[in-house]
Structures are given as structure tokens and as C-alpha cells.
Design a protein around this motif. Sequence first.
Motif, PDB file in Angstrom:
ATOM      1  N   ASP A 138       0.948  -1.354  -0.057  1.00 25.81           N
ATOM      2  CA  ASP A 138       0.051   0.129  -0.048  1.00 25.81           C
ATOM      3  C   ASP A 138       0.777   1.267  -0.047  1.00 25.81           C
ATOM      4  OD1 ASP A 138      -2.287   1.431  -0.193  1.00 25.81           O
ATOM      5  OD2 ASP A 138      -3.233   0.547   1.804  1.00 25.81           O
ATOM      6  N   ILE A 139       0.333   2.663  -0.410  1.00 25.73           N
ATOM      7  CA  ILE A 139       1.004   3.482  -0.540  1.00 25.73           C
ATOM      8  C   ILE A 139       0.034   4.719   0.295  1.00 25.73           C
ATOM      9  CG2 ILE A 139       1.918   5.570  -1.908  1.00 25.73           C
ATOM     10  CD1 ILE A 139       2.278   3.394  -4.031  1.00 25.73           C
ATOM     11  N   TYR A 140       0.570   5.026   1.298  1.00 26.35           N
ATOM     12  CA  TYR A 140       0.013   6.030   2.366  1.00 26.35           C
ATOM     13  C   TYR A 140       0.087   7.448   1.955  1.00 26.35           C
ATOM     14  CZ  TYR A 140      -1.045   1.741   5.019  1.00 26.35           C
ATOM     15  OH  TYR A 140      -1.146   0.765   5.489  1.00 26.35           O
ATOM     16  N   SER A 141       1.040   7.948   1.388  1.00 28.21           N
ATOM     17  CA  SER A 141       1.329   9.188   1.027  1.00 28.21           C
ATOM     18  C   SER A 141       2.486   9.122   0.173  1.00 28.21           C
ATOM     19  CB  SER A 141       1.762  10.030   2.060  1.00 28.21           C
ATOM     20  OG  SER A 141       2.879   9.792   2.831  1.00 28.21           O
ATOM     21  N   LYS A 142       2.990  10.320  -0.395  1.00 27.11           N
ATOM     22  CA  LYS A 142       4.402  10.333  -1.120  1.00 27.11           C
ATOM     23  C   LYS A 142       5.399   9.732  -0.592  1.00 27.11           C
ATOM     24  CE  LYS A 142       2.578  13.627  -4.242  1.00 27.11           C
ATOM     25  NZ  LYS A 142       2.630  15.156  -4.993  1.00 27.11           N
ATOM     26  N   VAL A 147       5.523  -1.926   2.549  1.00 22.00           N
ATOM     27  CA  VAL A 147       6.197  -2.916   1.839  1.00 22.00           C
ATOM     28  C   VAL A 147       5.826  -4.243   2.611  1.00 22.00           C
ATOM     29  CG1 VAL A 147       8.396  -3.861   0.937  1.00 22.00           C
ATOM     30  CG2 VAL A 147       7.804  -1.457   0.818  1.00 22.00           C
ATOM     31  N   ARG A 148       5.660  -5.135   2.085  1.00 20.45           N
ATOM     32  CA  ARG A 148       5.400  -6.583   2.565  1.00 20.45           C
ATOM     33  C   ARG A 148       6.699  -7.456   2.155  1.00 20.45           C
ATOM     34  NH1 ARG A 148       0.336  -9.250   0.139  1.00 20.45           N
ATOM     35  NH2 ARG A 148       1.777  -9.792  -1.586  1.00 20.45           N
ATOM     36  N   ILE A 149       7.315  -8.025   3.226  1.00 20.51           N
ATOM     37  CA  ILE A 149       8.425  -8.832   3.234  1.00 20.51           C
ATOM     38  C   ILE A 149       8.094 -10.394   3.425  1.00 20.51           C
ATOM     39  CG2 ILE A 149      10.720  -9.138   3.862  1.00 20.51           C
ATOM     40  CD1 ILE A 149      10.352  -6.293   2.912  1.00 20.51           C
ATOM     41  N   ASP A 150       7.910 -11.073   2.322  1.00 26.33           N
ATOM     42  CA  ASP A 150       7.460 -12.456   2.462  1.00 26.33           C
ATOM     43  C   ASP A 150       7.921 -13.257   3.247  1.00 26.33           C
ATOM     44  OD1 ASP A 150       4.986 -11.941   1.189  1.00 26.33           O
ATOM     45  OD2 ASP A 150       6.093 -12.236  -0.840  1.00 26.33           O
ATOM     46  N   ASN A 151       9.569 -13.063   3.101  1.00 23.92           N
ATOM     47  CA  ASN A 151      10.309 -14.109   3.766  1.00 23.92           C
ATOM     48  C   ASN A 151      10.544 -14.234   5.117  1.00 23.92           C
ATOM     49  OD1 ASN A 151      11.599 -11.952   2.969  1.00 23.92           O
ATOM     50  ND2 ASN A 151      13.594 -12.633   2.468  1.00 23.92           N
ATOM     51  N   ILE A 152       9.923 -12.857   5.776  1.00 23.46           N
ATOM     52  CA  ILE A 152      10.113 -12.731   7.292  1.00 23.46           C
ATOM     53  C   ILE A 152       8.605 -12.776   8.060  1.00 23.46           C
ATOM     54  CG2 ILE A 152      12.272 -11.897   7.341  1.00 23.46           C
ATOM     55  CD1 ILE A 152      11.116  -9.071   7.838  1.00 23.46           C
ATOM     56  N   GLY A 153       7.456 -12.512   7.101  1.00 21.33           N
ATOM     57  CA  GLY A 153       6.168 -12.678   7.334  1.00 21.33           C
ATOM     58  C   GLY A 153       5.535 -11.045   7.873  1.00 21.33           C
ATOM     59  N   TYR A 154       6.245 -10.062   7.644  1.00 25.50           N
ATOM     60  CA  TYR A 154       6.280  -8.897   8.156  1.00 25.50           C
ATOM     61  C   TYR A 154       5.745  -7.932   7.173  1.00 25.50           C
ATOM     62  CZ  TYR A 154       7.184 -10.354  13.076  1.00 25.50           C
ATOM     63  OH  TYR A 154       7.309 -11.044  14.238  1.00 25.50           O
TER      64      TYR A 154
END
Length: 169
Positions: A138-142, A147-154
Motif C-alpha cells: 500500500d502507499i499511504y502518502s508520497k 512493503v510486505r516482506i514475504d520471507n520474514i512474514g512482516y
Amino acid sequence: MKTNKNKYWYAIYTKSRCEKKINTALINKGIETYLPLKKEYRQWSDRKKLIESPFIPSYIFVRLSSNERVNVLQTDGVVKMITFLGQAAIIPDAQIDTLKLLIDSENDFTIITTPLQRGDYVEIKSGSLAGITGEIHDIYSKSKILVRIDNIGYSLLIDTNNHILHKVK
């Protein structure tokens, strides 16, 4: 920088590889310009040389009043003024100041022409998280991107003012 109510920053598009020549011509006409340059080594068959080249090819920023636009557009090598909805696009002073600060800083960064969007995969290029890759969720502002980091689950809410993101695919 002094504020002048009658002058605004604009971007002009130039002929390819003519930015420095056009910048000099505009300065000689009394136009305030900003041409962001980067220093880099170029390798030729017989030598290696440190040169300055534009960060944003074919673009020069100019600070003008409305009656100076024609003078700029009549400069040899200037192709056009960048427009938005049929009007010359004004660039806020704060954005030019930020660009100047970033160019003058020691941070390594890349200017990308395609905006980052949800679903893009990016790599963090600087700071303590350098090297981590993830998907933009998602982009909240400029300046704030989740950023979803799949390999750490966060997911990380990244202030892009402190980290430079680079699109990886």
C-alpha cells in the motif's frame, strides 16, 4: 532561497545530450536554472575519465516569470515546456530544494521514471535495511509506503525520505 511571488520553477525538455549547452545558453540569457548532475567514470578503449552527466536526461529546471517563457522556448535545443492539463507544470520550490539536497548528499540513489505502485517488488538500497526486497502492499502518502516482506512474514511502513527504494521487477 529568496521567494519571488512572480517566478516559479518549471521543467523544460531538451534535445538529447544538449543539456549542458542549453543550460549555459539559458544562464547567459539571465534565466535561473538548475541542472542536476552526477559524477561518474566512463570507460573508453584507451582511458577512464570522470565526467558529469545529467541525473535526469533531457530535462532542465528553470525559474521563470510568465513573460520569460517565450525567451526560454526560443532557445536553441529547447524542445518544449512540460505541461499538465495544457498548462505549464509548476514545480513547487520545496521539491526543487529537496532534489538539490539529495543530489548534494552522499547517499547513493537512482531516479526512476515509472512511479511505484501496489504490487511492485522493490529493494531497499540504503540505510540499515539495505538489501531487503519486498512487495509494495500500500502507499499511504508520497513519503510512506507499506512493503510486505514475504520471507520474514512482516510488513514494513517505510519512510521513503530515509530509504531509497529500487524497483526490481
